[in-house]
Design a protein around this motif. Structure first.
Motif, PDB file in Angstrom:
ATOM      1  N   ALA A  77       0.824  -1.151   0.151  1.00 14.79           N
ATOM      2  CA  ALA A  77      -0.279  -0.413  -0.251  1.00 14.79           C
ATOM      3  C   ALA A  77       0.942   1.420   0.095  1.00 14.79           C
ATOM      4  O   ALA A  77       1.829   1.427   0.984  1.00 14.79           O
ATOM      5  N   GLY A  78       0.792   2.831  -0.792  1.00 16.74           N
ATOM      6  CA  GLY A  78       1.393   3.442  -1.194  1.00 16.74           C
ATOM      7  C   GLY A  78       2.791   2.731  -1.924  1.00 16.74           C
ATOM      8  O   GLY A  78       3.398   4.496  -2.006  1.00 16.74           O
ATOM      9  N   GLY A  79       2.839   2.062  -2.021  1.00 19.79           N
ATOM     10  CA  GLY A  79       4.002   1.565  -2.943  1.00 19.79           C
ATOM     11  C   GLY A  79       4.382   2.292  -4.059  1.00 19.79           C
ATOM     12  O   GLY A  79       3.130   1.856  -4.760  1.00 19.79           O
ATOM     13  N   SER A  80       5.148   1.507  -4.745  1.00 20.02           N
ATOM     14  CA  SER A  80       5.772   1.439  -6.089  1.00 20.02           C
ATOM     15  C   SER A  80       6.638   0.735  -6.955  1.00 20.02           C
ATOM     16  O   SER A  80       7.127   0.047  -6.046  1.00 20.02           O
ATOM     17  N   ALA A  81       5.826   1.150  -8.397  1.00 20.64           N
ATOM     18  CA  ALA A  81       7.171  -0.228  -8.279  1.00 20.64           C
ATOM     19  C   ALA A  81       8.884  -0.085  -8.583  1.00 20.64           C
ATOM     20  O   ALA A  81       9.504  -1.579  -8.028  1.00 20.64           O
ATOM     21  N   THR A  82       8.912   0.892  -7.941  1.00 24.57           N
ATOM     22  CA  THR A  82      10.415   0.876  -7.846  1.00 24.57           C
ATOM     23  C   THR A  82      10.799  -0.430  -6.505  1.00 24.57           C
ATOM     24  O   THR A  82      12.468   0.228  -5.938  1.00 24.57           O
ATOM     25  N   ALA A  83       9.762   0.274  -5.459  1.00 26.93           N
ATOM     26  CA  ALA A  83       9.913  -0.879  -4.281  1.00 26.93           C
ATOM     27  C   ALA A  83      11.595  -2.981  -4.284  1.00 26.93           C
ATOM     28  O   ALA A  83      11.458  -2.972  -3.308  1.00 26.93           O
ATOM     29  N   PHE A  84      11.133  -2.535  -5.838  1.00 23.75           N
ATOM     30  CA  PHE A  84      11.028  -3.656  -6.215  1.00 23.75           C
ATOM     31  C   PHE A  84      12.383  -3.825  -7.357  1.00 23.75           C
ATOM     32  O   PHE A  84      14.108  -4.930  -7.875  1.00 23.75           O
ATOM     33  N   LYS A  85      13.364  -2.484  -7.193  1.00 21.83           N
ATOM     34  CA  LYS A  85      14.195  -2.380  -8.236  1.00 21.83           C
ATOM     35  C   LYS A  85      16.005  -3.223  -7.405  1.00 21.83           C
ATOM     36  O   LYS A  85      16.291  -3.935  -8.308  1.00 21.83           O
ATOM     37  N   ASP A  86      15.683  -3.068  -5.979  1.00 17.24           N
ATOM     38  CA  ASP A  86      17.400  -4.049  -5.921  1.00 17.24           C
ATOM     39  C   ASP A  86      16.892  -5.088  -5.453  1.00 17.24           C
ATOM     40  O   ASP A  86      17.790  -6.155  -5.970  1.00 17.24           O
ATOM     41  N   LEU A  87      15.859  -5.872  -5.528  1.00 19.78           N
ATOM     42  CA  LEU A  87      15.560  -7.042  -5.442  1.00 19.78           C
ATOM     43  C   LEU A  87      15.387  -7.599  -6.600  1.00 19.78           C
ATOM     44  O   LEU A  87      16.241  -9.107  -7.683  1.00 19.78           O
ATOM     45  N   ALA A  88      15.097  -6.982  -7.795  1.00 18.34           N
ATOM     46  CA  ALA A  88      15.832  -7.229  -9.112  1.00 18.34           C
ATOM     47  C   ALA A  88      17.320  -7.428  -9.623  1.00 18.34           C
ATOM     48  O   ALA A  88      17.695  -8.179 -10.387  1.00 18.34           O
ATOM     49  N   HIS A  89      17.747  -6.369  -8.809  1.00 14.04           N
ATOM     50  CA  HIS A  89      19.366  -7.045  -9.612  1.00 14.04           C
ATOM     51  C   HIS A  89      19.502  -8.343  -8.751  1.00 14.04           C
ATOM     52  O   HIS A  89      20.999  -8.913  -8.210  1.00 14.04           O
ATOM     53  N   LEU A 114      -1.026   8.296   8.646  1.00 11.00           N
ATOM     54  CA  LEU A 114       0.216   8.039   8.689  1.00 11.00           C
ATOM     55  C   LEU A 114       0.364   7.715  10.085  1.00 11.00           C
ATOM     56  O   LEU A 114       2.300   6.991   9.418  1.00 11.00           O
ATOM     57  N   ALA A 115       0.160   6.942  10.601  1.00  9.50           N
ATOM     58  CA  ALA A 115      -0.008   6.742  12.166  1.00  9.50           C
ATOM     59  C   ALA A 115       0.349   5.209  11.775  1.00  9.50           C
ATOM     60  O   ALA A 115       1.554   4.516  12.259  1.00  9.50           O
ATOM     61  N   ASP A 116      -0.356   4.317  10.836  1.00 10.84           N
ATOM     62  CA  ASP A 116       0.183   3.219  10.341  1.00 10.84           C
ATOM     63  C   ASP A 116       1.160   2.926   9.666  1.00 10.84           C
ATOM     64  O   ASP A 116       1.672   2.051   9.602  1.00 10.84           O
ATOM     65  N   VAL A 117       1.303   3.668   8.806  1.00 12.19           N
ATOM     66  CA  VAL A 117       2.981   3.773   8.262  1.00 12.19           C
ATOM     67  C   VAL A 117       3.610   4.355   8.912  1.00 12.19           C
ATOM     68  O   VAL A 117       4.832   3.056   8.165  1.00 12.19           O
ATOM     69  N   ARG A 118       4.454   4.329   9.881  1.00 14.95           N
ATOM     70  CA  ARG A 118       4.836   5.005  10.831  1.00 14.95           C
ATOM     71  C   ARG A 118       4.853   3.428  11.751  1.00 14.95           C
ATOM     72  O   ARG A 118       6.144   2.570  11.662  1.00 14.95           O
ATOM     73  N   THR A 121      11.101   1.269   4.624  1.00  8.20           N
ATOM     74  CA  THR A 121      12.828   2.194   3.753  1.00  8.20           C
ATOM     75  C   THR A 121      12.159   3.423   3.761  1.00  8.20           C
ATOM     76  O   THR A 121      13.110   4.314   3.719  1.00  8.20           O
ATOM     77  N   ASP A 122      11.241   4.085   3.228  1.00 12.71           N
ATOM     78  CA  ASP A 122      10.902   5.085   3.292  1.00 12.71           C
ATOM     79  C   ASP A 122       9.847   5.994   4.168  1.00 12.71           C
ATOM     80  O   ASP A 122       9.351   7.000   4.008  1.00 12.71           O
ATOM     81  N   GLN A 123      10.774   5.945   5.290  1.00 12.87           N
ATOM     82  CA  GLN A 123       9.806   6.794   6.217  1.00 12.87           C
ATOM     83  C   GLN A 123      10.412   7.978   6.458  1.00 12.87           C
ATOM     84  O   GLN A 123       8.885   9.508   7.018  1.00 12.87           O
ATOM     85  N   SER A 124      11.357   8.624   5.861  1.00 14.19           N
ATOM     86  CA  SER A 124      10.997  10.021   6.278  1.00 14.19           C
ATOM     87  C   SER A 124      10.710  10.876   5.619  1.00 14.19           C
ATOM     88  O   SER A 124      10.497  11.896   5.039  1.00 14.19           O
ATOM     89  N   MET A 125       9.989  10.340   4.365  1.00 10.80           N
ATOM     90  CA  MET A 125       8.914  11.143   2.708  1.00 10.80           C
ATOM     91  C   MET A 125       8.049  11.624   4.073  1.00 10.80           C
ATOM     92  O   MET A 125       7.035  12.683   3.566  1.00 10.80           O
ATOM     93  N   LEU A 126       7.069  11.029   4.929  1.00  9.10           N
ATOM     94  CA  LEU A 126       6.564  11.524   6.454  1.00  9.10           C
ATOM     95  C   LEU A 126       6.550  12.380   6.906  1.00  9.10           C
ATOM     96  O   LEU A 126       5.590  13.563   7.114  1.00  9.10           O
ATOM     97  N   GLU A 127       8.185  12.787   6.575  1.00 11.74           N
ATOM     98  CA  GLU A 127       8.424  14.609   7.293  1.00 11.74           C
ATOM     99  C   GLU A 127       8.612  15.112   6.033  1.00 11.74           C
ATOM    100  O   GLU A 127       9.730  16.726   6.473  1.00 11.74           O
ATOM    101  N   LEU A 175       5.149  14.554   0.896  1.00  9.64           N
ATOM    102  CA  LEU A 175       3.813  14.180   1.327  1.00  9.64           C
ATOM    103  C   LEU A 175       2.620  14.570   0.861  1.00  9.64           C
ATOM    104  O   LEU A 175       2.006  13.451   0.297  1.00  9.64           O
ATOM    105  N   GLU A 176       2.810  15.633  -0.042  1.00  8.17           N
ATOM    106  CA  GLU A 176       1.644  15.728  -0.660  1.00  8.17           C
ATOM    107  C   GLU A 176       1.398  15.387  -1.920  1.00  8.17           C
ATOM    108  O   GLU A 176       0.507  14.717  -2.682  1.00  8.17           O
ATOM    109  N   LEU A 177       2.429  14.397  -2.531  1.00  9.95           N
ATOM    110  CA  LEU A 177       2.769  13.557  -3.609  1.00  9.95           C
ATOM    111  C   LEU A 177       1.892  12.623  -3.356  1.00  9.95           C
ATOM    112  O   LEU A 177       1.782  11.730  -3.921  1.00  9.95           O
ATOM    113  N   VAL A 178       2.722  11.350  -1.995  1.00  9.98           N
ATOM    114  CA  VAL A 178       2.147  10.251  -1.880  1.00  9.98           C
ATOM    115  C   VAL A 178       1.122  10.056  -1.139  1.00  9.98           C
ATOM    116  O   VAL A 178       0.390   8.536  -0.829  1.00  9.98           O
TER     117      VAL A 178
END
Length: 253
Positions: free
Chosen positions: A25-37, A143-147, A152-158, A163-166
């Motif tokens: 939830a809230g994730g994008s395709a790039t979540a699996f970029k490192d796994l692909a490699h 946001l409380a549930d995401v926290r 790996t993307d907690q910095s976006m919440l600050e 935050l407006e984009l996600v």
């Protein structure tokens, strides 16, 4: 593959089995970029890009699971028709597990070639979860549930601009989960492998085992150190588990 719905992060498509990855939830395709490699170079690893995020941020995200599944299954069916000889598997994490599972069920109902294996991560089977009214969550609740779940993307919440984009995608995904209604059906023919972190607040090993009743093709459970987003910290182990499952099924085909 369709550049709107699928992303490939390796330099070229290998000639081995294909792994289609479904984000959380809230994730994008790039979540699996490192796994692909991290997976063998001859695998063809592609990730689903849901509308409403990253390069699809101008599109309205789905607020219900069924139409999202229908759209993904339709695009995936087109790709499968163009490459019938390649074996494939589905891998979903958290909400992505549910989308991947329902996609496999829809393909089966349409009598289309199904995955050789379904990997479900960070979630129990849909009929084992008590209903949580995620669709009633306001932004603070989401946001409380995401926290709580970490990642790996907690910095976006600050960052207010990020935050407006996600937030629109997060709201939509939580809404889709909250309004999802389990409907019984035939179990999958493909074997299912469940993967979880040993300290995941969202799913226990006992709950993960509930996936076993949704397949006639065999079931396995793999537990890794970590929480809900264990897969980003245990990349090598996860890649090894996926490789084992994919090559086992490809050899049996």
């Amino acid at each position: 593959m369709n550049s709107t719905w699928f992303r490939r992060f390796t330099t070229a498509a290998g000639d081995g089995p294909r792994l289609v990855c479904f984000p959380h939830a809230g994730g994008s395709a790039t979540a699996f970029k490192d796994l692909a490699h991290a997976l063998p170079a001859h695998f063809d690893v592609v990730s689903v890009q849901y509308p409403g995020r990253q390069d699809r941020y101008r599109e309205e995200p789905f607020t219900a699971l069924a139409p999202l599944v229908e759209a993904v299954a339709r695009e995936l069916a087109r790709e499968l028709a163009a490459d019938r000889e390649r074996p494939y598997a589905l891998f979903g994490h958290s909400m992505g597990s549910l989308v991947a599972f329902e996609t496999a069920r829809l393909l089966a109902r349409q009598q289309l070639p199904g995955p050789q294996r379904l990997f479900v991560s960070g979630r129990g089977a849909p009929d084992a979860h008590g209903h949580i009214p995620y669709h009633l969550y306001d932004d603070a609740d989401v946001l409380a549930d995401v926290r709580r779940l970490g990642g790996t993307d907690q910095s976006m919440l600050e960052d207010p601009d990020v935050l407006e984009l996600v937030l629109p995608a997060l709201r939509a995904d939580y809404g889709a989960l909250g309004t999802y209604s389990w409907r019984p059906g035939e179990p999958l023919a493909a074997p299912v492998t469940a993967l979880i972190g040993d300290s995941d607040p969202m799913v226990t090993a006992q709950e993960a085992r509930t996936w076993e009743r949704h397949t006639t093709g065999g079931f396995g459970l793999k537990v890794f150190p970590g929480g809900h987003f264990y897969l980003f910290d245990q990349l090598g182990q996860v890649a090894a588990a996926l490789t084992e499952g994919l090559l086992t099924e490809a050899a049996a085909a």
